[in-house]
Design an enzyme around this catalytic site. Sequence first.
Site, short mmCIF file in Angstrom:
data_model
loop_
_atom_site.label_atom_id
_atom_site.label_comp_id
_atom_site.label_asym_id
_atom_site.label_seq_id
_atom_site.Cartn_x
_atom_site.Cartn_y
_atom_site.Cartn_z
N GLU A 43 0.84 -1.21 0.00
CA GLU A 43 0.00 0.00 0.00
C GLU A 43 0.87 1.26 0.00
O GLU A 43 0.57 2.24 -0.68
CB GLU A 43 -0.93 0.02 1.22
CG GLU A 43 -2.14 -0.92 1.12
CD GLU A 43 -3.31 -0.33 0.32
OE1 GLU A 43 -3.11 0.64 -0.43
OE2 GLU A 43 -4.42 -0.88 0.43
N ASN A 47 1.18 4.17 -2.84
CA ASN A 47 1.05 5.59 -2.51
C ASN A 47 2.19 6.41 -3.09
O ASN A 47 2.00 7.51 -3.60
CB ASN A 47 1.02 5.79 -1.00
CG ASN A 47 -0.37 5.58 -0.43
OD1 ASN A 47 -1.33 5.38 -1.18
ND2 ASN A 47 -0.49 5.63 0.88
N ARG A 96 -8.31 5.17 -9.47
CA ARG A 96 -9.50 4.43 -9.01
C ARG A 96 -9.84 3.29 -9.95
O ARG A 96 -10.24 2.21 -9.52
CB ARG A 96 -10.71 5.38 -8.90
CG ARG A 96 -10.67 6.23 -7.66
CD ARG A 96 -11.81 7.24 -7.67
NE ARG A 96 -11.31 8.51 -7.17
CZ ARG A 96 -11.36 8.88 -5.90
NH1 ARG A 96 -11.91 8.10 -5.01
NH2 ARG A 96 -10.87 10.03 -5.51
N1 LIG Z 1 3.50 9.47 -0.24
C1 LIG Z 1 2.52 10.38 -0.28
N2 LIG Z 1 2.77 11.61 -0.78
C2 LIG Z 1 1.78 12.55 -0.82
N3 LIG Z 1 0.54 12.34 -0.40
C3 LIG Z 1 0.23 11.13 0.12
C4 LIG Z 1 1.19 10.09 0.20
N4 LIG Z 1 0.60 9.02 0.78
C5 LIG Z 1 -0.66 9.37 1.03
N5 LIG Z 1 -0.91 10.65 0.65
C6 LIG Z 1 -2.18 11.40 0.81
O1 LIG Z 1 -2.99 10.74 1.77
C7 LIG Z 1 -4.26 10.38 1.18
C8 LIG Z 1 -4.75 9.07 1.76
O2 LIG Z 1 -3.88 7.99 1.43
P1 LIG Z 1 -4.46 6.50 1.40
O3 LIG Z 1 -5.11 6.23 2.70
O4 LIG Z 1 -3.37 5.58 0.97
O5 LIG Z 1 -5.60 6.56 0.32
P2 LIG Z 1 -5.51 6.62 -1.29
O6 LIG Z 1 -4.12 6.24 -1.68
O7 LIG Z 1 -6.52 5.64 -1.70
O8 LIG Z 1 -5.86 8.01 -1.69
C9 LIG Z 1 -3.97 10.32 -0.31
O9 LIG Z 1 -5.13 10.48 -1.10
C10 LIG Z 1 -2.99 11.48 -0.48
O10 LIG Z 1 -3.65 12.70 -0.50
MG LIG Z 2 -3.16 4.62 -0.96
#
Ligand SMILES: Nc1ncnc2c1ncn2[C@@H]1O[C@H](COP(=O)(O)OP(=O)(O)O)[C@@H](O)[C@H]1O
Ligand SMILES: [Mg+2]
Lengths: 134, 113
Positions: A43, A47, A96
Amino acid sequence: MHYEVAGDDLVWAGAAASDLKNELKRLGICPEVIRKTAVAMYEAEINMVIHADGGSIDVDISPDSILVTLKDNGVGIPDIEKAMIEGYSTASEEVRDMGFGAGMGLPNIKRCADVLKITSEIGVGTTVEIQVNI
Amino acid sequence: MKLKDIIRYVEATVYVCDELAEEEIISACGADLMSDVLAFSKERVVLLTGLVNLQVIRTAEMMEIKAILFVRGKEPTREMKSLAEEKSILLMSTKYSMYFSCGILYQKGLGRL
Ligand SMILES: Nc1ncnc2c1ncn2[C@@H]1O[C@H](COP(=O)(O)OP(=O)(O)O)[C@@H](O)[C@H]1O
Ligand SMILES: [Mg+2]
């Protein structure tokens, strides 16, 4: 172990988590610990590809824990507390369509990790440290 | 229930790892959202999905899922088949919809205690 993750390739993302999973299996680590580490790292690796421009991952394995440190030079997370909330996501439609971007990544990582540390600076990048106890 | 029973019940076409057909399956997870699958933790499940991309195989790998059933006639790509083969994951597809496929397997007793 050290991995470099390309920022533009969601199709092949997860290769690092896959490699680490094989290594943990080879070391004879308990399946539940392997699953938690693999899911959390996967995960976090996703990200890194969808929210930042890729980055690097370092893994330290000690007799009592596995520490996965993911570093990127992406946009950063303005409000980490908000980002941790299940359902919060800034992911694109394209992401998505690949089966991610439902705002469940960070909550999934939190569930799998024994210790989770996230530090982030806007415009500089994000560091995610995942510790799973053996 | 064995994988070979699942294959028979939904009249599935198997693409790779048919040698796993004797594996025992206890439950199923139906999802197009991979984070949902990653939040699910059960042993010996078959994943039913309408999503076709490499991350579906990766997700199954991380969760130790031994078989993936693509619904509504979706077919895995060449890359997906070769990654699944490498990771020892059976890939199959059925003409039935997600709803119908889950219904058949549930009715046959899969995931019911
Ligand atoms: N490495 C990252 N760099 C920048 N923003 C991040 C990062 N990881 C997560 N985020 C932010 O946190 C939010 C939530 O992350 P997550 O719970 O993994 O959900 P998703 O990836 O489905 O959007 C993301 O939509 C993004 O805005
Ligand atoms: Mg994510």
